[in-house]
Every structure is written in C-alpha cells, then in structure tokens.
Design a protein around this motif. Structure first.
Motif, PDB file in Angstrom:
ATOM      1  N   SER A 121       0.813  -1.215   0.000  1.00 21.44           N
ATOM      2  CA  SER A 121       0.000   0.000   0.000  1.00 21.44           C
ATOM      3  C   SER A 121       0.847   1.266   0.000  1.00 21.44           C
ATOM      4  CB  SER A 121      -0.938   0.010   1.212  1.00 21.44           C
ATOM      5  OG  SER A 121      -0.193  -0.043   2.423  1.00 21.44           O
ATOM      6  N   SER A 122       2.113   1.176  -0.407  1.00 22.38           N
ATOM      7  CA  SER A 122       3.008   2.329  -0.367  1.00 22.38           C
ATOM      8  C   SER A 122       2.583   3.433  -1.326  1.00 22.38           C
ATOM      9  CB  SER A 122       4.446   1.894  -0.679  1.00 22.38           C
ATOM     10  OG  SER A 122       4.532   1.321  -1.982  1.00 22.38           O
ATOM     11  N   TRP A 123       1.775   3.108  -2.324  1.00 25.11           N
ATOM     12  CA  TRP A 123       1.323   4.080  -3.316  1.00 25.11           C
ATOM     13  C   TRP A 123       0.097   4.860  -2.853  1.00 25.11           C
ATOM     14  CZ3 TRP A 123      -3.654   2.886  -4.836  1.00 25.11           C
ATOM     15  CH2 TRP A 123      -4.085   1.577  -4.583  1.00 25.11           C
ATOM     16  N   VAL A 124      -0.510   4.450  -1.745  1.00 21.32           N
ATOM     17  CA  VAL A 124      -1.736   5.088  -1.268  1.00 21.32           C
ATOM     18  C   VAL A 124      -1.392   6.398  -0.556  1.00 21.32           C
ATOM     19  CG1 VAL A 124      -3.787   4.822   0.176  1.00 21.32           C
ATOM     20  CG2 VAL A 124      -2.794   2.820  -0.977  1.00 21.32           C
ATOM     21  N   PRO A 125      -2.066   7.517  -0.891  1.00 20.39           N
ATOM     22  CA  PRO A 125      -1.782   8.799  -0.221  1.00 20.39           C
ATOM     23  C   PRO A 125      -2.006   8.695   1.285  1.00 20.39           C
ATOM     24  CG  PRO A 125      -3.148   9.140  -2.162  1.00 20.39           C
ATOM     25  CD  PRO A 125      -3.080   7.662  -1.944  1.00 20.39           C
ATOM     26  N   ALA A 126      -1.200   9.426   2.024  1.00 17.83           N
ATOM     27  CA  ALA A 126      -1.268   9.354   3.485  1.00 17.83           C
ATOM     28  C   ALA A 126      -2.613   9.806   4.030  1.00 17.83           C
ATOM     29  CB  ALA A 126      -0.142  10.200   4.093  1.00 17.83           C
ATOM     30  N   ARG A 130      -9.964  17.303 -10.622  1.00 21.28           N
ATOM     31  CA  ARG A 130      -9.053  17.245 -11.756  1.00 21.28           C
ATOM     32  C   ARG A 130      -7.625  16.891 -11.342  1.00 21.28           C
ATOM     33  NH1 ARG A 130     -10.872  19.484 -16.612  1.00 21.28           N
ATOM     34  NH2 ARG A 130     -12.976  20.335 -16.469  1.00 21.28           N
ATOM     35  N   LYS A 131      -7.213  17.298 -10.155  1.00 23.43           N
ATOM     36  CA  LYS A 131      -5.852  17.024  -9.704  1.00 23.43           C
ATOM     37  C   LYS A 131      -5.638  15.526  -9.550  1.00 23.43           C
ATOM     38  CE  LYS A 131      -2.576  17.911  -5.950  1.00 23.43           C
ATOM     39  NZ  LYS A 131      -2.365  18.564  -4.639  1.00 23.43           N
ATOM     40  N   ARG A 132      -4.541  15.026 -10.109  1.00 25.29           N
ATOM     41  CA  ARG A 132      -4.230  13.603 -10.060  1.00 25.29           C
ATOM     42  C   ARG A 132      -2.967  13.352  -9.241  1.00 25.29           C
ATOM     43  NH1 ARG A 132      -6.316  10.125 -14.550  1.00 25.29           N
ATOM     44  NH2 ARG A 132      -8.051  11.276 -15.477  1.00 25.29           N
ATOM     45  N   ILE A 133      -2.929  12.192  -8.588  1.00 24.23           N
ATOM     46  CA  ILE A 133      -1.760  11.745  -7.845  1.00 24.23           C
ATOM     47  C   ILE A 133      -1.306  10.428  -8.452  1.00 24.23           C
ATOM     48  CG2 ILE A 133      -0.868  11.018  -5.600  1.00 24.23           C
ATOM     49  CD1 ILE A 133      -3.064  12.691  -4.301  1.00 24.23           C
ATOM     50  N   ALA A 134      -0.055  10.351  -8.867  1.00 22.56           N
ATOM     51  CA  ALA A 134       0.453   9.142  -9.510  1.00 22.56           C
ATOM     52  C   ALA A 134       0.468   7.981  -8.527  1.00 22.56           C
ATOM     53  CB  ALA A 134       1.851   9.395 -10.057  1.00 22.56           C
ATOM     54  N   ALA A 135       0.032   6.815  -9.021  1.00 25.99           N
ATOM     55  CA  ALA A 135       0.048   5.598  -8.205  1.00 25.99           C
ATOM     56  C   ALA A 135       1.003   4.552  -8.778  1.00 25.99           C
ATOM     57  CB  ALA A 135      -1.369   5.006  -8.112  1.00 25.99           C
ATOM     58  N   GLY A 152       1.034   3.186 -14.464  1.00 27.67           N
ATOM     59  CA  GLY A 152       0.043   3.775 -15.355  1.00 27.67           C
ATOM     60  C   GLY A 152      -1.256   4.172 -14.686  1.00 27.67           C
ATOM     61  N   PHE A 153      -1.337   4.080 -13.354  1.00 19.00           N
ATOM     62  CA  PHE A 153      -2.539   4.444 -12.612  1.00 19.00           C
ATOM     63  C   PHE A 153      -2.343   5.787 -11.909  1.00 19.00           C
ATOM     64  CE2 PHE A 153      -2.651  -0.148 -12.901  1.00 19.00           C
ATOM     65  CZ  PHE A 153      -3.982  -0.428 -13.174  1.00 19.00           C
ATOM     66  N   SER A 154      -3.443   6.438 -11.633  1.00 20.87           N
ATOM     67  CA  SER A 154      -3.413   7.653 -10.825  1.00 20.87           C
ATOM     68  C   SER A 154      -4.644   7.665  -9.931  1.00 20.87           C
ATOM     69  CB  SER A 154      -3.383   8.904 -11.707  1.00 20.87           C
ATOM     70  OG  SER A 154      -4.528   8.957 -12.544  1.00 20.87           O
ATOM     71  N   MET A 155      -4.626   8.564  -8.948  1.00 27.94           N
ATOM     72  CA  MET A 155      -5.754   8.685  -8.036  1.00 27.94           C
ATOM     73  C   MET A 155      -6.300  10.093  -8.070  1.00 27.94           C
ATOM     74  SD  MET A 155      -4.483   6.447  -4.811  1.00 27.94           S
ATOM     75  CE  MET A 155      -2.838   7.084  -5.096  1.00 27.94           C
ATOM     76  N   VAL A 156      -7.628  10.182  -7.973  1.00 26.90           N
ATOM     77  CA  VAL A 156      -8.310  11.468  -7.951  1.00 26.90           C
ATOM     78  C   VAL A 156      -9.342  11.443  -6.834  1.00 26.90           C
ATOM     79  CG1 VAL A 156      -7.974  11.984 -10.392  1.00 26.90           C
ATOM     80  CG2 VAL A 156      -9.966  10.634  -9.684  1.00 26.90           C
ATOM     81  N   VAL A 188     -11.990  10.260   0.122  1.00 26.59           N
ATOM     82  CA  VAL A 188     -12.229   9.104  -0.740  1.00 26.59           C
ATOM     83  C   VAL A 188     -11.602   9.361  -2.113  1.00 26.59           C
ATOM     84  CG1 VAL A 188     -13.964   7.614  -1.797  1.00 26.59           C
ATOM     85  CG2 VAL A 188     -14.384   8.632   0.466  1.00 26.59           C
ATOM     86  N   TYR A 189     -10.732   8.457  -2.507  1.00 28.74           N
ATOM     87  CA  TYR A 189     -10.085   8.532  -3.815  1.00 28.74           C
ATOM     88  C   TYR A 189     -10.672   7.492  -4.758  1.00 28.74           C
ATOM     89  CZ  TYR A 189      -6.286  11.525  -2.052  1.00 28.74           C
ATOM     90  OH  TYR A 189      -5.551  12.559  -1.522  1.00 28.74           O
ATOM     91  N   GLN A 190     -10.557   7.786  -6.055  1.00 25.54           N
ATOM     92  CA  GLN A 190     -10.910   6.836  -7.111  1.00 25.54           C
ATOM     93  C   GLN A 190      -9.640   6.518  -7.885  1.00 25.54           C
ATOM     94  OE1 GLN A 190     -14.061   5.388  -8.586  1.00 25.54           O
ATOM     95  NE2 GLN A 190     -12.374   4.248  -9.539  1.00 25.54           N
ATOM     96  N   LEU A 191      -9.360   5.242  -8.079  1.00 25.06           N
ATOM     97  CA  LEU A 191      -8.227   4.833  -8.903  1.00 25.06           C
ATOM     98  C   LEU A 191      -8.630   4.920 -10.370  1.00 25.06           C
ATOM     99  CD1 LEU A 191      -5.320   3.709  -8.524  1.00 25.06           C
ATOM    100  CD2 LEU A 191      -6.296   1.425  -8.907  1.00 25.06           C
ATOM    101  N   VAL A 192      -7.785   5.555 -11.189  1.00 26.82           N
ATOM    102  CA  VAL A 192      -8.067   5.739 -12.615  1.00 26.82           C
ATOM    103  C   VAL A 192      -6.843   5.304 -13.419  1.00 26.82           C
ATOM    104  CG1 VAL A 192      -8.678   7.388 -14.413  1.00 26.82           C
ATOM    105  CG2 VAL A 192      -9.597   7.696 -12.110  1.00 26.82           C
ATOM    106  N   PRO A 193      -7.002   4.372 -14.390  1.00 31.83           N
ATOM    107  CA  PRO A 193      -8.223   3.602 -14.625  1.00 31.83           C
ATOM    108  C   PRO A 193      -8.489   2.646 -13.466  1.00 31.83           C
ATOM    109  CG  PRO A 193      -6.423   2.728 -15.937  1.00 31.83           C
ATOM    110  CD  PRO A 193      -5.910   4.000 -15.319  1.00 31.83           C
ATOM    111  N   ALA A 194      -9.677   2.073 -13.453  1.00 30.00           N
ATOM    112  CA  ALA A 194     -10.039   1.174 -12.366  1.00 30.00           C
ATOM    113  C   ALA A 194      -9.247  -0.119 -12.447  1.00 30.00           C
ATOM    114  CB  ALA A 194     -11.534   0.874 -12.419  1.00 30.00           C
ATOM    115  N   LEU A 195      -9.052  -0.719 -11.283  1.00 30.35           N
ATOM    116  CA  LEU A 195      -8.294  -1.961 -11.179  1.00 30.35           C
ATOM    117  C   LEU A 195      -9.166  -3.192 -11.410  1.00 30.35           C
ATOM    118  CD1 LEU A 195      -5.267  -2.431 -10.333  1.00 30.35           C
ATOM    119  CD2 LEU A 195      -6.145  -3.068  -8.084  1.00 30.35           C
TER     120      LEU A 195
END
Length: 265
Positions: A103-108, A126-131, A134-138, A186-193
């Motif tokens: 879970s190291s990619w999950v924002p604190a 709109r702001k994205r956080i890299a996961a 090829g995934f990001s979180m919004v 609450v974040y959404q993973l984009v694209p979905a897993l």
C-alpha cells in the motif's frame, strides 16, 4: 496488506472464479465467509434508519452489509495501515497484482480508495496523484455505485464498524455517497483496477439485483415514467449549471474506465 474476498458457502463457483483471478495476477487472498440472507431470514427484522434510505433494505442488502463488516473487523484488528475488500464476482486488470502487493502508493490522507468502476458517470477532482504502473488517483466528488473492490484504512474500518453498529445502510451508500461519507477522504483509482464480471464477460450475474428489484417493486419504487418536457428541460438546465460549477471548482465528469484485463506488453 490483506486482500479479503467475500464469498457465500453456497457459491463455490464464484470462489473458483476469484481463485483463478488471483492466480492470474500472481497474488494471494483470504476468503471471508459471507452472511447468507437465505440462512438468516430474520435480517429484515433489524431496525433500519429512515434517514439513510427511502425504502427498507432487502435481506440480501443487509446480509451484504454484515459481510463487509466482517472484513472491516479483520482490517481494524490488523497491523497493516490498509486492507482491500472484494466481492466474489470481480475481474482484475492484468496489473492488479503490482498494486495489491503493498500500500506504499496510497496517499497518506486516504481513508478509502475505490478500485472498481461501475461504468456510471461520476464527478472527480481534476488534480491527479500518480500511483505507478500507469494508474493515478483522484478525489471522488460524487456517488459512484458499487462496493465490489476498495481499500480502506485501519481507522476507517473502525469508524465504519461503529457507524453501522445500529444503523443499516447499503454498503456502497455508506462508503461512496459524498453526503454520508463527508468526513472521509475518498479517492478513485483511474483507470479502475477491477469491475464486476457482469460488465466484462457477463458470466456471474449480481446476486443482489433480483431481490433488490423485488424490494423496489414491493415498496412502490417502480421504474420511472417519462418526465414531461418542461421537467426534462429544467433537469437538463440544472445539469448544465452543475457542469459549469464543477468546471469552476476544477472538477470534471467522467465514466471511470477499466484498465485492460489482458497484458498488452
């Protein structure tokens, strides 16, 4: 990080499906025995809070809530900061193992990360956080149905257990309704897993749908009739105004895509 799969004792075919999915993505999981509405007929007699629903929940929906609570209990007592919960009809991206291994990619600040897509339109920041991979979180800013796949923090698991000790509410409303979960990040993973099989291969229909539809009919919540023209015009005007408001707040509407099931490299 624990990967928990809810599975009814009477659904060995679904357990076999999930076993094959986890073998395909190269990672292990733990089975959590689901609460079966067929075996617990008194579930519908439990007190239900009118604030959280316009109709009483069906026995299957209440059983689903208790099944998820069993997972939350495990996560709440675990040493890991996050745990993952899946229902037993999910299909995974070929890259799922890379993210579910830790879970190291999950924002604190994340309380919940929705891993699933329900292929319905929602609103995201709109702001994205890299996961990685090829995934990001919004940030999720509107309801996005489905509780088939998500991460939640240990503290959030404890909070959800407390919130549902005496209050019955559909699981996805509790987690992903921004009004009810207003105090959660609450974040959404984009694209979905992952996504339900009914949207991908259509081999495993939702076990909740039939009883939920019957409950809606019994409560008078039948399919909506076509609205008069003036009502539809007002609705579209309101939708346009909401789009403008979202744009000004750096938000956007989208249907969350599913990452490819098959490896592309």
């Amino acid at each position: 990080m624990k990967r928990l799969v809810i599975n009814l004792d009477r659904s060995p075919d679904r357990l076999a499906h999930m076993t094959a999915e986890f073998v395909r993505i190269g990672i292990a999981f733990e089975r959590v025995a689901g609460v079966d509405a067929r075996e617990c007929l008194d579930l519908v007699l439990q007190p239900q809070h009118a604030i959280h629903a316009i109709r009483p929940l069906s026995g299957s929906e209440i059983a689903c809530l208790h099944s998820h609570r069993a997972c939350w209990m495990i996560i709440a007592q675990d040493d890991a900061p996050y745990g993952a919960v899946f229902e037993d009809d999910m299909v995974f991206s070929s890259k799922a193992g890379a993210l579910l291994g830790d879970s190291s990619w999950v924002p604190a600040d994340a309380d919940v990360v929705k891993l699933e897509t329900f292929f319905s339109r929602t609103v995201i920041q709109r702001k994205r956080i890299a996961a990685g991979h090829g995934f990001s979180m919004v940030r999720l800013r509107k309801g996005h149905p489905g509780a088939g796949g998500y991460l939640l923090s240990r503290q959030t698991a404890r909070d959800f257990l407390e919130a549902t000790a005496k209050v019955n509410i559909a699981v996805d409303d509790l987690i992903f309704d921004p009004i009810i979960s207003a105090d959660k990040t609450v974040y959404q993973l984009v694209p979905a897993l992952c996504a339900q099989d009914q949207f991908v291969d259509d081999r495993l229909p939702s076990l909740l749908d039939e009883e939920r539809d019957a409950a809606r009919s019994a409560s008078g919540l039948l399919p909506r009739q076509r609205k008069p023209t003036v009502v539809r015009i007002r609705r579209e005007a309101g939708r346009t105004m909401r789009w403008i408001a979202d744009f000004c707040r750096f938000r956007r509407q989208m249907v969350v895509p599913l990452d490819p099931i098959e490896a592309t490299d």
